[in-house]
Design a protein around this motif. Sequence first.
Motif, PDB file in Angstrom:
ATOM      1  N   ASP A  32       0.833  -1.210   0.000  1.00  0.00           N
ATOM      2  CA  ASP A  32       0.000   0.000   0.000  1.00  0.00           C
ATOM      3  C   ASP A  32       0.864   1.256   0.000  1.00  0.00           C
ATOM      4  O   ASP A  32       0.545   2.252  -0.663  1.00  0.00           O
ATOM      5  CB  ASP A  32      -0.912   0.011   1.229  1.00  0.00           C
ATOM      6  N   SER A  33       1.966   1.215   0.747  1.00  0.00           N
ATOM      7  CA  SER A  33       2.843   2.378   0.792  1.00  0.00           C
ATOM      8  C   SER A  33       3.520   2.605  -0.563  1.00  0.00           C
ATOM      9  O   SER A  33       3.698   3.751  -0.986  1.00  0.00           O
ATOM     10  CB  SER A  33       3.897   2.191   1.894  1.00  0.00           C
ATOM     11  N   ILE A  34       3.879   1.526  -1.244  1.00  0.00           N
ATOM     12  CA  ILE A  34       4.421   1.664  -2.601  1.00  0.00           C
ATOM     13  C   ILE A  34       3.381   2.297  -3.519  1.00  0.00           C
ATOM     14  O   ILE A  34       3.697   3.182  -4.329  1.00  0.00           O
ATOM     15  CB  ILE A  34       4.864   0.301  -3.157  1.00  0.00           C
ATOM     16  N   ARG A  35       2.135   1.862  -3.378  1.00  0.00           N
ATOM     17  CA  ARG A  35       1.080   2.414  -4.243  1.00  0.00           C
ATOM     18  C   ARG A  35       0.867   3.897  -3.973  1.00  0.00           C
ATOM     19  O   ARG A  35       0.623   4.685  -4.899  1.00  0.00           O
ATOM     20  CB  ARG A  35      -0.211   1.628  -4.026  1.00  0.00           C
ATOM     21  N   LEU A  36       0.939   4.291  -2.708  1.00  0.00           N
ATOM     22  CA  LEU A  36       0.846   5.717  -2.390  1.00  0.00           C
ATOM     23  C   LEU A  36       1.999   6.488  -3.022  1.00  0.00           C
ATOM     24  O   LEU A  36       1.810   7.590  -3.560  1.00  0.00           O
ATOM     25  CB  LEU A  36       0.858   5.912  -0.873  1.00  0.00           C
ATOM     26  N   ALA A  37       3.184   5.913  -2.963  1.00  0.00           N
ATOM     27  CA  ALA A  37       4.339   6.563  -3.584  1.00  0.00           C
ATOM     28  C   ALA A  37       4.177   6.638  -5.096  1.00  0.00           C
ATOM     29  O   ALA A  37       4.556   7.640  -5.717  1.00  0.00           O
ATOM     30  CB  ALA A  37       5.613   5.805  -3.222  1.00  0.00           C
ATOM     31  N   GLN A  38       3.631   5.605  -5.684  1.00  0.00           N
ATOM     32  CA  GLN A  38       3.382   5.619  -7.129  1.00  0.00           C
ATOM     33  C   GLN A  38       2.511   6.808  -7.508  1.00  0.00           C
ATOM     34  O   GLN A  38       2.750   7.469  -8.526  1.00  0.00           O
ATOM     35  CB  GLN A  38       2.691   4.306  -7.516  1.00  0.00           C
ATOM     36  N   ARG A  39       1.555   7.103  -6.670  1.00  0.00           N
ATOM     37  CA  ARG A  39       0.622   8.188  -6.952  1.00  0.00           C
ATOM     38  C   ARG A  39       1.155   9.555  -6.548  1.00  0.00           C
ATOM     39  O   ARG A  39       0.949  10.551  -7.265  1.00  0.00           O
ATOM     40  CB  ARG A  39      -0.693   7.921  -6.210  1.00  0.00           C
TER      41      ARG A  39
ATOM     42  N   ALA B 188       4.504  10.380  -4.696  1.00  0.00           N
ATOM     43  CA  ALA B 188       5.889  10.659  -4.282  1.00  0.00           C
ATOM     44  C   ALA B 188       6.550  11.719  -5.151  1.00  0.00           C
ATOM     45  O   ALA B 188       6.176  11.908  -6.323  1.00  0.00           O
ATOM     46  CB  ALA B 188       6.712   9.376  -4.319  1.00  0.00           C
ATOM     47  N   PRO B 189       7.544  12.409  -4.597  1.00  0.00           N
ATOM     48  CA  PRO B 189       8.288  13.390  -5.404  1.00  0.00           C
ATOM     49  C   PRO B 189       8.878  12.754  -6.657  1.00  0.00           C
ATOM     50  O   PRO B 189       9.364  11.626  -6.615  1.00  0.00           O
ATOM     51  CB  PRO B 189       9.404  13.840  -4.448  1.00  0.00           C
ATOM     52  N   ASN B 190       8.782  13.475  -7.768  1.00  0.00           N
ATOM     53  CA  ASN B 190       9.367  13.077  -9.058  1.00  0.00           C
ATOM     54  C   ASN B 190       8.673  11.888  -9.721  1.00  0.00           C
ATOM     55  O   ASN B 190       9.186  11.345 -10.695  1.00  0.00           O
ATOM     56  CB  ASN B 190      10.864  12.762  -8.911  1.00  0.00           C
ATOM     57  N   GLY B 191       7.522  11.496  -9.212  1.00  0.00           N
ATOM     58  CA  GLY B 191       6.794  10.397  -9.822  1.00  0.00           C
ATOM     59  C   GLY B 191       6.007  10.833 -11.040  1.00  0.00           C
ATOM     60  O   GLY B 191       5.891  12.032 -11.336  1.00  0.00           O
ATOM     61  N   ASP B 192       5.451   9.846 -11.735  1.00  0.00           N
ATOM     62  CA  ASP B 192       4.620  10.135 -12.905  1.00  0.00           C
ATOM     63  C   ASP B 192       3.252   9.472 -12.810  1.00  0.00           C
ATOM     64  O   ASP B 192       2.498   9.454 -13.776  1.00  0.00           O
ATOM     65  CB  ASP B 192       5.326   9.685 -14.192  1.00  0.00           C
ATOM     66  N   GLY B 193       2.927   8.915 -11.635  1.00  0.00           N
ATOM     67  CA  GLY B 193       1.648   8.240 -11.455  1.00  0.00           C
ATOM     68  C   GLY B 193       1.646   6.811 -11.947  1.00  0.00           C
ATOM     69  O   GLY B 193       0.633   6.119 -11.795  1.00  0.00           O
ATOM     70  N   LYS B 194       2.757   6.350 -12.491  1.00  0.00           N
ATOM     71  CA  LYS B 194       2.823   4.984 -13.024  1.00  0.00           C
ATOM     72  C   LYS B 194       4.000   4.193 -12.445  1.00  0.00           C
ATOM     73  O   LYS B 194       3.821   3.130 -11.880  1.00  0.00           O
ATOM     74  CB  LYS B 194       2.922   5.025 -14.552  1.00  0.00           C
ATOM     75  N   GLY B 195       5.212   4.717 -12.619  1.00  0.00           N
ATOM     76  CA  GLY B 195       6.385   4.027 -12.112  1.00  0.00           C
ATOM     77  C   GLY B 195       6.579   4.253 -10.617  1.00  0.00           C
ATOM     78  O   GLY B 195       5.892   5.065  -9.989  1.00  0.00           O
ATOM     79  N   ILE B 196       7.525   3.503 -10.047  1.00  0.00           N
ATOM     80  CA  ILE B 196       7.838   3.597  -8.629  1.00  0.00           C
ATOM     81  C   ILE B 196       9.196   4.278  -8.469  1.00  0.00           C
ATOM     82  O   ILE B 196      10.163   3.912  -9.145  1.00  0.00           O
ATOM     83  CB  ILE B 196       7.889   2.200  -7.976  1.00  0.00           C
ATOM     84  N   VAL B 197       9.261   5.262  -7.576  1.00  0.00           N
ATOM     85  CA  VAL B 197      10.539   5.920  -7.307  1.00  0.00           C
ATOM     86  C   VAL B 197      11.375   5.048  -6.380  1.00  0.00           C
ATOM     87  O   VAL B 197      10.856   4.218  -5.631  1.00  0.00           O
ATOM     88  CB  VAL B 197      10.336   7.321  -6.698  1.00  0.00           C
ATOM     89  N   ALA B 198      12.686   5.248  -6.420  1.00  0.00           N
ATOM     90  CA  ALA B 198      13.585   4.392  -5.648  1.00  0.00           C
ATOM     91  C   ALA B 198      13.423   4.587  -4.148  1.00  0.00           C
ATOM     92  O   ALA B 198      13.467   3.613  -3.384  1.00  0.00           O
ATOM     93  CB  ALA B 198      15.030   4.655  -6.069  1.00  0.00           C
ATOM     94  N   THR B 199      13.264   5.836  -3.701  1.00  0.00           N
ATOM     95  CA  THR B 199      13.164   6.132  -2.275  1.00  0.00           C
ATOM     96  C   THR B 199      12.073   7.162  -2.019  1.00  0.00           C
ATOM     97  O   THR B 199      11.651   7.880  -2.927  1.00  0.00           O
ATOM     98  CB  THR B 199      14.498   6.686  -1.728  1.00  0.00           C
ATOM     99  N   SER B 200      11.652   7.239  -0.761  1.00  0.00           N
ATOM    100  CA  SER B 200      10.563   8.159  -0.417  1.00  0.00           C
ATOM    101  C   SER B 200      10.996   9.614  -0.513  1.00  0.00           C
ATOM    102  O   SER B 200      10.163  10.490  -0.726  1.00  0.00           O
ATOM    103  CB  SER B 200      10.038   7.844   0.983  1.00  0.00           C
ATOM    104  N   ASN B 201      12.275   9.899  -0.328  1.00  0.00           N
ATOM    105  CA  ASN B 201      12.841  11.234  -0.511  1.00  0.00           C
ATOM    106  C   ASN B 201      14.310  11.086  -0.869  1.00  0.00           C
ATOM    107  O   ASN B 201      14.913  10.025  -0.677  1.00  0.00           O
ATOM    108  CB  ASN B 201      12.678  12.099   0.754  1.00  0.00           C
ATOM    109  N   ASP B 202      14.902  12.141  -1.378  1.00  0.00           N
ATOM    110  CA  ASP B 202      16.297  12.099  -1.794  1.00  0.00           C
ATOM    111  C   ASP B 202      17.246  11.918  -0.614  1.00  0.00           C
ATOM    112  O   ASP B 202      16.964  12.338   0.510  1.00  0.00           O
ATOM    113  CB  ASP B 202      16.678  13.410  -2.499  1.00  0.00           C
ATOM    114  N   GLY B 203      18.401  11.309  -0.908  1.00  0.00           N
ATOM    115  CA  GLY B 203      19.507  11.310   0.024  1.00  0.00           C
ATOM    116  C   GLY B 203      19.548  10.171   1.007  1.00  0.00           C
ATOM    117  O   GLY B 203      20.183  10.299   2.061  1.00  0.00           O
ATOM    118  N   LEU B 204      18.941   9.023   0.710  1.00  0.00           N
ATOM    119  CA  LEU B 204      19.027   7.869   1.598  1.00  0.00           C
ATOM    120  C   LEU B 204      20.429   7.270   1.527  1.00  0.00           C
ATOM    121  O   LEU B 204      20.898   6.880   0.452  1.00  0.00           O
ATOM    122  CB  LEU B 204      17.982   6.824   1.214  1.00  0.00           C
TER     123      LEU B 204
END
Length: 415
Positions: free
Chosen positions: A352-359, A361-377
């Motif tokens: 569910d958290s991945i799906r929220l990020a898909q929708r 998260a910063p720098n998303g496009d509504g389809k793909g999954i970003v690598a991290t929840s925010n920059d600098g991990l």
Amino acid sequence: MPSVVTAALVAAVLAAAVPAVSGAFAAADGSTSGDGAPDPSRSVALAYEFLDARVDQFCDGAGRCLPRSYEGGFFTTPSWDFTPSFVYDDALVIMAYTARGLPDDIRRARTIGDALLFVQENDPIGDGRTRASYEPHGIRQGRVEITGPGSFTGNQAWVGMAFTRLAHTTGDPRYLDGALRVGQWIHDNTADMARAPHGYTGGQLEDGTSLTWKSTEHNSDVAGFFTQLAQLTGDAVWADRAAVAAGFVAAMQSADGHVNTGTGLDGSTINTRPIPLDAQTWSALATGDPRYGSALDWTLENLIATDGPYTGPSISEVDVSKAWFEGSGHLALALRLRDGAGDAETAETLLDSIRLAQRDAPNGDGKGIVATSNDGLDSGFGDLYYASLHTGATAWYLLASAEDNPFVLPVDPAS
């Protein structure tokens, strides 16, 4: 040697600990499929649309394609566009396509597989190896342009598993031939039967220098890959070699259940820090051994990050300030396949958290999954990860959604 974690002890730990961890997840995240998270089936369809566009972007006239691994955010600026395709990500995309198995999925999986065969065949050394990454602009022009020249054991094994998956799915012998060349390269160049614990070393640098350390992650990869080769060829030597790699992984397990990252340069002294997520999840996925249930429990207790609305594992214990969505995918998959008390609920919270990020998260496009929840991990291994769209993270999400273990050949190949 690590202490042996018995099945009874694992069961007791699960019964006592996992429901509490799952409850903590739900409270921290505040977002479930009934509380605003996107619809799972629609989310999966959108993730495949993301991969489709990336695969179709860089293809040559012969129908070979390589998708760029990262896009957006840190990796795409007005003055810089980072386009390399990492073979580990490419392997995952192939497996995600075979997991769904629609005709266009298999076609696209084969375009990537054919590109990997092409770079293998046209490598300047030409001994069966592949490299860490390639420039997809080069593939589009019908040539091999190496961007990551190292020949690392784990990457080799992932390419090999992509080939075995394609061989199993399509019956095309070219893919099995490619897998066997990769497997032989790994054994000839990295097998270490002199320094205990025996296993496979890290691979080679561009100049041919051999890496003398051994990695738990790499040996998990090799164990899964060589087991698949044994299944496809019927040759027991691959099963014997897989057992060596699995034995190394077992030797890395600590008394509290977590699995250490590997050895130092001497190939024997255990490297105890950092403690990476993939050593926990991939040990379980690659071997199927219940002893690694305690590694999954250790992960839930020590590596989970909450970053705003997002909850998921970090890369290692060094920095647990942000969620690493690639890791969320393989942790969710490992929990789903273990199916112990509370595992299904915890896995669904991760997804569910991945799906929220898909929708969102910063720098998303509504389809793909970003690598991290925010920059600098901070990975703990000298590099940082960013909230940029990532084919590998997207593919792991799809594999977890399908409960498809990339370390294991499917029971029924797609037609």
